[in-house]
Design an enzyme around this catalytic site. Sequence first.
Site, PDB file in Angstrom:
ATOM      1  N   GLU A   1      67.917  20.639 137.385  1.00  0.00           N
ATOM      2  CA  GLU A   1      67.034  19.531 137.001  1.00  0.00           C
ATOM      3  C   GLU A   1      66.740  19.534 135.497  1.00  0.00           C
ATOM      4  O   GLU A   1      65.657  19.163 135.061  1.00  0.00           O
ATOM      5  CB  GLU A   1      65.714  19.584 137.789  1.00  0.00           C
ATOM      6  CG  GLU A   1      65.865  19.565 139.294  1.00  0.00           C
ATOM      7  CD  GLU A   1      66.339  18.219 139.816  1.00  0.00           C
ATOM      8  OE1 GLU A   1      67.555  17.967 139.688  1.00  0.00           O
ATOM      9  OE2 GLU A   1      65.530  17.446 140.324  1.00  0.00           O
ATOM     10  N   GLY A   2      67.712  19.965 134.718  1.00  0.00           N
ATOM     11  CA  GLY A   2      67.548  20.047 133.269  1.00  0.00           C
ATOM     12  C   GLY A   2      67.284  21.475 132.851  1.00  0.00           C
ATOM     13  O   GLY A   2      66.294  22.078 133.261  1.00  0.00           O
TER      14      GLY A   2
END
Length: 380
Positions: free
Chosen positions: A364-365
């Site tokens: 998610e990053g």
Amino acid sequence: MLLDLNEDETLLKNGLEQFTEGALRPRIKPFADKHEFPTDLVKEFLALGFMGTAYDPDFGGGGLGTRGAAIVAETLARAEPGFAAIYLCNSAPMTVIARYGSDDIKRKWLEPLCRGDFIASFGVTEPSGGSDVASIKMRAVEDGDSFVLSGSKVFSTNAGTALHGVSTFVAVTDPELGAKGLSTFVVPVGTPGFTVGKAGRKIGWRIADSVELFLDNCRVPKANMVGNRGEGLKQILTTLSIGRILVGATGLGLSRKAIDLAKIYGASRKVGGIPIFQNQGLTFPLADTLTNIHAAELMIRNAACLADAERPFRLETSMAKLFATEMASEAADIALQVHGGYGAFEEFEVSGLIGEARVLRILEGTSEIQRLIIGRELSA
């Protein structure tokens, strides 16, 4: 900020703990050891309705928003981080449908997902793209009353399992518009041209299968587009921001698990006749971890409240995700150190936490991406 749960959140947490203590903890280790998706345990979880915690009751959800979803992720991760991964990776496609889909598409897909009829996967990351979500190459070409999708995605968790029923994909509909030419589609499992690659063995999320997905001239009705044409990038960024709260909550639960295991082992362990918790070299890092756990909980709760209030929350989400996941790696490391040499043996549960924590800093990053987002505030 008080961290007391309201009545609905308390009932949710109590119900989750009944599941984690009665079913998940006693039965999950063989699946983690074999890197195997726990189909029957997931079915039991689905039957309890927890997948719909965050969403509108009009579509079968529990109405508890991102705050409720964060409680689910944290509680599951305290028992088994990989099970929290199954939950949060199912939440991403549900979130994009819930926030941007028409009532018809919500009835068709969100309702059965809330009921737990099947699970979903999210198709965003591509082999050449990584964190650059604006560089998506999967194409969706309009053809009559349909779109024809072609391309591939990687790291799609939950796909290919026995319970996988649907995926959402972000694809290029208008290449001349660049990042503004992306749109999101719902593609059911079994659609001709939709195939799933083989799951690989990971150092973390061992029970949550992550695979490559392939679409080869895969035709879906125009009604399967989520929201408006060209809104895909906005949808991705918002969904990822909410997902980061849940990844942070997973890191929080993992950190609590690490402390639990350290306390259990350290309570009876002596070196040279002296209890190891009289050694400040161990207790000081544990004290720092407890302090960081409290800080992470405050940050996650704040980001979730902002998301539920429809206020700007991307910065706070990045801060919470960065802090909670970096802290989880530190907590796993000190818990293993408390175990000494035994921490290196797979028979000890703590041995698996290092890998489980490490993947949270990528998903998610990455931590670097979160620092980039936060750093932009310096010139804002």
